[in-house]
Enzyme design. Structure first.
Site, PDB file in Angstrom:
ATOM      1  N   THR A 159     -61.199 -42.788  91.643  1.00 53.70           N
ATOM      2  CA  THR A 159     -62.149 -41.922  91.038  1.00 53.70           C
ATOM      3  C   THR A 159     -62.452 -42.488  89.596  1.00 53.70           C
ATOM      4  OG1 THR A 159     -60.841 -39.975  91.929  1.00 53.70           O
ATOM      5  CG2 THR A 159     -61.824 -39.541  89.682  1.00 53.70           C
ATOM      6  N   THR A 180     -65.743 -38.635  91.554  1.00 48.85           N
ATOM      7  CA  THR A 180     -65.074 -39.162  92.587  1.00 48.85           C
ATOM      8  C   THR A 180     -65.939 -39.147  93.974  1.00 48.85           C
ATOM      9  OG1 THR A 180     -62.896 -39.355  93.772  1.00 48.85           O
ATOM     10  CG2 THR A 180     -63.916 -36.892  93.300  1.00 48.85           C
ATOM     11  N   SER A 195     -59.360 -29.382  92.901  1.00 49.71           N
ATOM     12  CA  SER A 195     -59.435 -30.830  92.398  1.00 49.71           C
ATOM     13  C   SER A 195     -58.469 -30.962  91.130  1.00 49.71           C
ATOM     14  CB  SER A 195     -60.954 -31.202  91.720  1.00 49.71           C
ATOM     15  OG  SER A 195     -60.929 -32.177  91.052  1.00 49.71           O
ATOM     16  N   SER A 196     -58.115 -32.045  90.856  1.00 50.44           N
ATOM     17  CA  SER A 196     -57.158 -32.338  89.691  1.00 50.44           C
ATOM     18  C   SER A 196     -57.790 -32.970  88.552  1.00 50.44           C
ATOM     19  CB  SER A 196     -55.914 -33.312  90.209  1.00 50.44           C
ATOM     20  OG  SER A 196     -55.189 -32.607  91.144  1.00 50.44           O
ATOM     21  N   GLY A 215     -56.975 -40.903  89.431  1.00 51.96           N
ATOM     22  CA  GLY A 215     -55.498 -40.724  89.818  1.00 51.96           C
ATOM     23  C   GLY A 215     -55.037 -39.701  90.619  1.00 51.96           C
ATOM     24  N   GLY A 216     -56.015 -38.919  91.293  1.00 58.55           N
ATOM     25  CA  GLY A 216     -55.532 -37.736  91.987  1.00 58.55           C
ATOM     26  C   GLY A 216     -54.697 -36.641  91.075  1.00 58.55           C
TER      27      GLY A 216
END
Ligand code: DON
Length: 575
Positions: free
Chosen positions: A384, A402, A455-456, A476-477
């Protein structure tokens, strides 16, 4: 030169950009580009590729504001950073205005109209990772172009075409492939083979690009030119939308021209919190980022983190326990706010943090109970991208966007030259599926028509006493939230210069799996053993996050751009 809408144009002397290896200070008006921390008096962009940072900084220098620059940088990254920069994906933008007010733009992808909670099951009714993450059904309706168009319509000052044009040039004339990009493209060559348009665009007749060679993306240039000339309609209607729908039909995907035409970005109220007197402004749902960040900061605020010390087992323990609880709540409550009621106020309240803190025992790890729900087990990569912008007036923009996985679905739209995301993988895969190492099955984040997946991503801005302090974020998720958390703690509790705030080693825990992953150097082996003795499952991992940040030097008021040293391509550009 940027034509400012309704402003007199000031011409600016052009200056050669200099790539420097060390921290440096540049005279006003001269555009400087640096791989390392760089101070600058007026405007600054820090992103994952030098040409993209430069595109944004040129906009600033020519009189555009931070939103204008963020748009130009975002389009340029869609060309120069194909793993994550995008027009075929989505993301979030947090804006803080010079008067201290703030807003958030949500251009997260949406599920197509045909979507439903069981869409990721195979013909036998079994959950299929392949369908969920690696198929045409994994593609969400892209949001980036609508997000940038909304940002421009509401807050931009420059001409739209001037903001898209640099990316058209980079795609049409090509740009020089870095070593990192060459390695990355070579690594995906086999995956691209299944999609002829991807294979053609990202290889030279099947041969990988070498560092130093020029990558030209003619079809992408055509799409960007349509966006430049027609605005969002150049993407969501006409040729581009038709090409997307045709590729979907070819590959069994569900996105239609109607889905494209219906896509809307949304403006939302940012999540706000405070941490030891600092103000934290971040992304609300459908990101879980801002909410979980503020929740964890509230918990840590009640502990003397500075006295524990960076890298101490005691600090790591309290950090992990805050993470464990926030990620449990994330799994249970967070989703698209247009579809679900989300208790953001409660989750981000100081009272709730007091309750959580009371459950944390000094020196003893608690359990991650699977009785309620479980979270996906696999660790996430850094595919991302986050970038930060500040202009001369102090307007700050924090963007994370992303394609989900690196190069998203690997599907390049034939004739349109852009990669499609695989963001549908961020929906829960199957209702009720809650195995120890499996997926969450809670209903809040199940796929529904036109819903946005959880989402994070955590684009964040920090202020204090009404003054801008920092623009931060990371890929980084799920590690994103913890990376941003540690940036704030490093800044507030451990001090140090901006470069060390970013360079400091990070750790990650996400409730389930019940395991800690630390970057090497976070603490000594002996301290890791002590942390293990508290009951934590300690492991070492590779780099966590790529935080391309900007800080304001409180003594001089100068901007300090800090490309994360974990990314060899990151660059600050300022003047
Ligand atoms: O929105 C999210 O949280 C993820 N799709 C971001 C993905 C990411 O950072 C890369 N790692 N898989």
């Amino acid at each position: 030169m940027i034509r400012r809408r309704s402003f007199l144009v000031l011409t600016v002397l052009s200056a050669a950009a200099a790539l420097s290896a060390g921290a440096c200070r540049q005279p006003a008006q001269e555009l400087a580009l640096a791989r390392d921390a760089m101070a600058s008096g007026s405007g600054m962009v820090v992103s994952a590729y030098p040409e993209a940072s430069r595109a944004g900084a040129e906009v600033l220098r020519a009189g555009g504001n931070a939103v204008d620059a963020a748009i130009a940088t975002g389009f340029a990254l869609a060309v120069t950073h194909p793993a994550a920069g995008n027009i075929g994906g989505g993301g979030f933008m947090v804006i803080r205005f010079p008067d201290g007010s703030a807003t958030a733009l949500d251009f997260r992808e949406k599920a197509p109209l045909r979507a439903h909670p069981e869409m990721f099951l195979d013909e036998d009714g079994e959950y299929s990772y392949q369908i969920h993450h690696r198929s045409h059904l994994a593609v969400g309706v892209p949001g980036t172009v609508a997000g940038f168009a909304l940002a421009h319509e509401k807050y931009g000052t420059a001409e739209w075409s001037d903001l898209v044009e640099p990316s058209v040039g980079l795609a049409r004339d090509g740009f020089v492939v870095s070593e990192r990009l060459a390695r990355s493209l070579a690594g995906r060559l086999e995956a691209f083979r299944s999609y002829p348009a991807s294979f053609a665009q990202f290889s030279k007749d099947g041969e990988p690009y070498a560092a130093g060679e020029t990558l030209v993306q003619a079809d992408l240039a055509g799409t960007l030119a349509r966006i430049r000339d027609e605005g969002r309609d150049g993407f969501y209607k006409g040729t581009t939308a038709r090409l997307v729908a045709e590729e979907m039909e070819r590959g069994g995907g569900w996105i239609t021209e109607e889905d494209m035409a219906r896509y809307e970005a949304r403006e939302r109220e940012p999540v706000r919190g405070s941490y030891r007197g600092y103000e934290v402004i971040s992304m609300p749902p459908p990101s879980s980022g801002g909410t979980a960040l503020v929740q964890m900061l509230n918990v840590l605020e009640g502990f003397d983190v500075a006295a524990m010390g960076a890298g101490s087992p005691e600090y790591a323990h309290h950090l992990i326990e805050a993470m464990r609880r926030a990620f449990r709540d994330r799994a249970m409550f967070l989703a698209d706010p247009d579809f679900e009621d989300i208790p953001v106020a409660r989750l981000t309240s100081k009272e709730y943090a007091d309750e959580i803190r009371a459950t944390i025992e000094a020196g003893a790890a608690s359990a991650s109970s699977t009785t309620d729900v479980t979270a996906p087990a696999e660790w996430e990569s850094s595919e991302t991208t986050h970038y930060s912008v500040v202009d001369a007036e102090g307007m700050a923009v924090s963007v994370t966007y992303t394609l989900e996985g690196g190069y998203g679905s690997y599907i390049t739209v034939p004739g349109a030259g852009f990669l499609l995301n695989n963001e549908m993988g961020d929906f829960n895969g199957r209702p009720g599926l809650t195995s120890e190492n499996g997926l969450i099955g809670t209903q809040a984040n199940l796929a529904r028509p036109e819903k946005r997946m959880l989402s994070s991503m955590t684009p964040t801005i920090v202020a204090r006493d009404g003054e801008l302090v920092a623009v931060i974020g990371s890929p980084g998720g799920r590690t994103i939230i913890n990376t941003v958390l540690q940036l704030v703690v490093n800044l507030v509790d451990f001090g140090g210069d901006p470069a060390s705030v970013v360079a400091a080693k990070r750790l990650h825990h996400q409730w389930l799996p019940n395991a800690v992953r630390m970057e090497e150097g976070f603490m000594s082996e002996a301290d890791a053993a002590l942390l293990g003795a508290m009951g934590h499952e300690v492991g070492w991992g590779r780099g966590q996050g790529i935080a391309h940040c900007i800080f304001v030097d409180s003594a001089t008021g100068e901007l300090v751009g800090v490309p994360d040293p974990r990314d060899s391509d990151g660059a600050a550009a300022g003047y």
